[in-house]
Design a protein around this motif. Structure first.
Motif, PDB file in Angstrom:
ATOM      1  N   VAL A 212       0.838  -1.204   0.000  1.00 47.35           N
ATOM      2  CA  VAL A 212       0.000   0.000   0.000  1.00 47.35           C
ATOM      3  C   VAL A 212       0.868   1.247   0.000  1.00 47.35           C
ATOM      4  CG1 VAL A 212      -1.774   1.281   1.262  1.00 47.35           C
ATOM      5  CG2 VAL A 212      -1.829  -1.230   1.219  1.00 47.35           C
ATOM      6  N   ARG A 213       1.783   1.319   0.953  1.00 43.87           N
ATOM      7  CA  ARG A 213       2.596   2.536   1.133  1.00 43.87           C
ATOM      8  C   ARG A 213       3.449   2.854  -0.079  1.00 43.87           C
ATOM      9  NH1 ARG A 213       5.871   0.769   5.015  1.00 43.87           N
ATOM     10  NH2 ARG A 213       7.452   0.265   3.449  1.00 43.87           N
ATOM     11  N   ASP A 214       4.011   1.837  -0.709  1.00 47.09           N
ATOM     12  CA  ASP A 214       4.983   2.078  -1.782  1.00 47.09           C
ATOM     13  C   ASP A 214       4.401   1.962  -3.186  1.00 47.09           C
ATOM     14  OD1 ASP A 214       6.818   2.306   0.280  1.00 47.09           O
ATOM     15  OD2 ASP A 214       7.497   0.232   0.115  1.00 47.09           O
ATOM     16  N   HIS A 215       3.152   1.488  -3.304  1.00 49.52           N
ATOM     17  CA  HIS A 215       2.644   1.220  -4.646  1.00 49.52           C
ATOM     18  C   HIS A 215       1.284   1.843  -4.939  1.00 49.52           C
ATOM     19  CE1 HIS A 215       5.853  -1.569  -5.764  1.00 49.52           C
ATOM     20  NE2 HIS A 215       5.789  -2.032  -4.532  1.00 49.52           N
ATOM     21  N   GLU A 216       0.601   2.371  -3.939  1.00 45.42           N
ATOM     22  CA  GLU A 216      -0.687   2.992  -4.196  1.00 45.42           C
ATOM     23  C   GLU A 216      -0.562   4.507  -4.050  1.00 45.42           C
ATOM     24  OE1 GLU A 216      -3.798   1.092  -1.918  1.00 45.42           O
ATOM     25  OE2 GLU A 216      -3.819  -0.583  -3.325  1.00 45.42           O
ATOM     26  N   PRO A 217      -1.393   5.280  -4.774  1.00 48.15           N
ATOM     27  CA  PRO A 217      -1.244   6.745  -4.777  1.00 48.15           C
ATOM     28  C   PRO A 217      -1.540   7.361  -3.412  1.00 48.15           C
ATOM     29  CG  PRO A 217      -3.261   6.081  -5.900  1.00 48.15           C
ATOM     30  CD  PRO A 217      -2.503   4.820  -5.646  1.00 48.15           C
ATOM     31  N   HIS A 218      -0.587   8.102  -2.881  1.00 48.92           N
ATOM     32  CA  HIS A 218      -0.747   8.701  -1.558  1.00 48.92           C
ATOM     33  C   HIS A 218      -1.903   9.682  -1.513  1.00 48.92           C
ATOM     34  CE1 HIS A 218       3.529   7.714   0.148  1.00 48.92           C
ATOM     35  NE2 HIS A 218       2.910   6.657  -0.374  1.00 48.92           N
ATOM     36  N   LEU A 219      -2.193  10.329  -2.626  1.00 47.66           N
ATOM     37  CA  LEU A 219      -3.301  11.284  -2.670  1.00 47.66           C
ATOM     38  C   LEU A 219      -4.629  10.612  -2.347  1.00 47.66           C
ATOM     39  CD1 LEU A 219      -4.047  14.256  -3.405  1.00 47.66           C
ATOM     40  CD2 LEU A 219      -4.495  13.442  -5.725  1.00 47.66           C
ATOM     41  N   ALA A 220      -4.743   9.341  -2.660  1.00 44.44           N
ATOM     42  CA  ALA A 220      -5.973   8.604  -2.386  1.00 44.44           C
ATOM     43  C   ALA A 220      -5.949   7.907  -1.029  1.00 44.44           C
ATOM     44  CB  ALA A 220      -6.217   7.562  -3.479  1.00 44.44           C
ATOM     45  N   LEU A 221      -4.808   7.917  -0.362  1.00 44.98           N
ATOM     46  CA  LEU A 221      -4.667   7.233   0.918  1.00 44.98           C
ATOM     47  C   LEU A 221      -4.793   8.161   2.118  1.00 44.98           C
ATOM     48  CD1 LEU A 221      -1.626   4.906   0.102  1.00 44.98           C
ATOM     49  CD2 LEU A 221      -3.981   4.150   0.539  1.00 44.98           C
ATOM     50  N   THR A 222      -4.171   9.326   2.048  1.00 39.15           N
ATOM     51  CA  THR A 222      -4.059  10.191   3.218  1.00 39.15           C
ATOM     52  C   THR A 222      -4.357  11.639   2.885  1.00 39.15           C
ATOM     53  OG1 THR A 222      -2.555  10.929   4.982  1.00 39.15           O
ATOM     54  CG2 THR A 222      -1.571  10.502   2.822  1.00 39.15           C
ATOM     55  N   ASP A 223      -4.809  12.371   3.894  1.00 38.78           N
ATOM     56  CA  ASP A 223      -4.987  13.825   3.750  1.00 38.78           C
ATOM     57  C   ASP A 223      -3.760  14.576   4.259  1.00 38.78           C
ATOM     58  OD1 ASP A 223      -5.168  13.475   6.482  1.00 38.78           O
ATOM     59  OD2 ASP A 223      -7.132  14.420   6.697  1.00 38.78           O
ATOM     60  N   PHE A 224      -2.726  13.790   4.614  1.00 38.49           N
ATOM     61  CA  PHE A 224      -1.469  14.353   5.131  1.00 38.49           C
ATOM     62  C   PHE A 224      -1.698  15.134   6.429  1.00 38.49           C
ATOM     63  CE2 PHE A 224      -1.134  13.920   0.531  1.00 38.49           C
ATOM     64  CZ  PHE A 224      -0.003  13.143   0.418  1.00 38.49           C
ATOM     65  N   GLY A 225      -2.744  14.727   7.158  1.00 40.68           N
ATOM     66  CA  GLY A 225      -3.080  15.364   8.422  1.00 40.68           C
ATOM     67  C   GLY A 225      -3.691  14.361   9.377  1.00 40.68           C
ATOM     68  N   ASP A 226      -4.875  14.708   9.923  1.00 41.71           N
ATOM     69  CA  ASP A 226      -5.501  13.862  10.938  1.00 41.71           C
ATOM     70  C   ASP A 226      -6.412  12.788  10.357  1.00 41.71           C
ATOM     71  OD1 ASP A 226      -7.671  15.324  10.081  1.00 41.71           O
ATOM     72  OD2 ASP A 226      -8.222  16.077  12.066  1.00 41.71           O
ATOM     73  N   GLY A 227      -6.512  12.716   9.031  1.00 40.72           N
ATOM     74  CA  GLY A 227      -7.330  11.697   8.396  1.00 40.72           C
ATOM     75  C   GLY A 227      -8.805  12.027   8.324  1.00 40.72           C
ATOM     76  N   LEU A 228      -9.206  13.208   8.773  1.00 43.54           N
ATOM     77  CA  LEU A 228     -10.625  13.560   8.819  1.00 43.54           C
ATOM     78  C   LEU A 228     -11.004  14.734   7.923  1.00 43.54           C
ATOM     79  CD1 LEU A 228     -11.180  13.255  12.683  1.00 43.54           C
ATOM     80  CD2 LEU A 228     -11.898  11.616  10.923  1.00 43.54           C
ATOM     81  N   SER A 229     -10.037  15.357   7.274  1.00 42.69           N
ATOM     82  CA  SER A 229     -10.345  16.562   6.497  1.00 42.69           C
ATOM     83  C   SER A 229     -11.294  16.264   5.337  1.00 42.69           C
ATOM     84  CB  SER A 229      -9.057  17.210   5.979  1.00 42.69           C
ATOM     85  OG  SER A 229      -8.354  16.337   5.120  1.00 42.69           O
ATOM     86  N   ALA A 230     -11.179  15.083   4.739  1.00 42.89           N
ATOM     87  CA  ALA A 230     -12.088  14.733   3.642  1.00 42.89           C
ATOM     88  C   ALA A 230     -13.525  14.688   4.139  1.00 42.89           C
ATOM     89  CB  ALA A 230     -11.687  13.390   3.047  1.00 42.89           C
ATOM     90  N   TYR A 231     -13.741  14.145   5.324  1.00 40.50           N
ATOM     91  CA  TYR A 231     -15.102  14.056   5.854  1.00 40.50           C
ATOM     92  C   TYR A 231     -15.666  15.433   6.174  1.00 40.50           C
ATOM     93  CZ  TYR A 231     -13.610   9.235   6.227  1.00 40.50           C
ATOM     94  OH  TYR A 231     -13.121   7.976   5.931  1.00 40.50           O
ATOM     95  N   ARG A 232     -14.813  16.343   6.599  1.00 42.41           N
ATOM     96  CA  ARG A 232     -15.276  17.712   6.845  1.00 42.41           C
ATOM     97  C   ARG A 232     -15.730  18.361   5.542  1.00 42.41           C
ATOM     98  NH1 ARG A 232     -10.173  17.677   9.807  1.00 42.41           N
ATOM     99  NH2 ARG A 232     -10.600  17.206  12.002  1.00 42.41           N
ATOM    100  N   ALA A 233     -14.953  18.159   4.480  1.00 44.79           N
ATOM    101  CA  ALA A 233     -15.317  18.735   3.180  1.00 44.79           C
ATOM    102  C   ALA A 233     -16.594  18.097   2.645  1.00 44.79           C
ATOM    103  CB  ALA A 233     -14.173  18.533   2.186  1.00 44.79           C
ATOM    104  N   ILE A 234     -16.723  16.794   2.797  1.00 49.69           N
ATOM    105  CA  ILE A 234     -17.915  16.094   2.319  1.00 49.69           C
ATOM    106  C   ILE A 234     -19.145  16.535   3.099  1.00 49.69           C
ATOM    107  CG2 ILE A 234     -19.027  13.830   2.169  1.00 49.69           C
ATOM    108  CD1 ILE A 234     -16.203  12.686   1.601  1.00 49.69           C
TER     109      ILE A 234
END
Length: 291
Positions: A212-234
């Motif tokens: 996962v870490r080395d082969h999948e796109p980081h943009l789709a894995l993490t918000d580079f923060g607390d992991g909740l920013s996507a849910y706030r935007a949604i």
């Protein structure tokens, strides 16, 4: 990679498929691959161009030069921890085959829980935020022939994969795709919004499996923060994009159910429910826009 075609290119006397499988299995085990037998068989079937379920029928066949080379390359890639789905270029999800590349997340069994939840009630217009391969949107459309929808993603490369999957499944007439951030430029309303957004915290990225870490796109894995920013935007955009009584269903991390539910409640959504996965851990949160 495409399955090999054409006549045998190796004279008789080459390695049999079984001999190649035994050697590959030892290499994958040495590389620390957890499910080495399964992976080796899938990759051998791919290299030989036969269905994995019928590999046993061909296990004594000699490997031609093309199959040998393809199998060697596939085993080397797997030993380097590249996911099997990326090597063979596809992954089964909810009983259907989806094209997978390095530009998309590998559709996972846990995400099928979101599908099951969505299918509990009727829907006609769907928005899939962060669509990736398009697996969620296209599965929902395939299951409901009268429905149509839009898949949105920041990655143009991922959208190209999603469009290819839509064409392959004969759903390109009911599925549209747009390169955008969340709800920007998307015309609603929808009666169902779904998403498997980036929810892994930046801190947790280092602990992910190499596949996962080395082969999948980081943009789709993490918000580079607390992991909740996507849910706030949604949560901020969903009330205006949903019809009254329209549903919002998202996948979450195993320890994020309550936090996401609280974000949805603060946005004025109602009937919030946390659904567990096969191991009894939080995996999906659903909510409804008030009438």
């Amino acid at each position: 990679m495409n399955p090999p075609e054409g006549p045998s290119e190796r004279p008789s006397g080459g390695r049999s498929a079984k001999q190649a499988l035994v050697a590959a299995l030892a290499r994958l085990r040495e590389a620390g691959i957890e499910d080495a037998p399964r992976d080796a068989r899938l990759l051998l079937a791919f290299a030989m161009g036969v269905p994995a379920a019928r590999l046993t029928l061909h296990i004594s066949d000699p490997l031609d030069a093309r199959a040998e080379a393809r199998f060697a390359a596939a085993i080397a890639a797997r030993a380097a921890r590249q996911p099997v789905s990326q090597i063979i270029g596809e992954r089964l999800f909810y009983g259907r085959s989806f094209i997978v590349t390095k530009d998309t997340l590998d559709p996972r069994p846990e995400t099928e829980i979101l599908i099951t939840q969505a299918l509990r009630q009727p829907y006609s217009r769907v928005l899939d935020l962060g669509t990736g391969t398009g697996a969620i949107l296209l599965t929902l459309l395939a299951e409901r022939p009268a429905a149509s929808g839009i898949g949105a993603d920041l990655s143009g490369a991922a959208l190209a994969v999603a469009k290819g999957n839509a064409v392959a499944m004969g759903l390109d007439g009911r599925a549209a795709f747009t390169e955008t951030s969340w709800f920007q430029g998307i015309a609603g309303p929808f009666d169902l919004i779904v998403s498997n957004p980036p929810y892994i915290t930046l801190e947790a990225m280092a602990d992910l499996a190499p596949e996962v870490r080395d082969h999948e796109p980081h943009l789709a894995l993490t918000d580079f923060g607390d992991g909740l920013s996507a849910y706030r935007a949604i949560a901020a955009g969903a009330p205006d994009a949903l019809v009254p009584e329209g549903r919002l269903i998202v996948e979450t991390g195993w320890d994020q159910g309550r936090a996401v539910a609280a974000i949805f409640a603060a946005a004025g959504l109602k009937n919030i429910d946390i659904i567990q996965d096969f191991d009894g851990r939080d995996r999906v949160v659903s909510a409804i826009r008030p009438a």
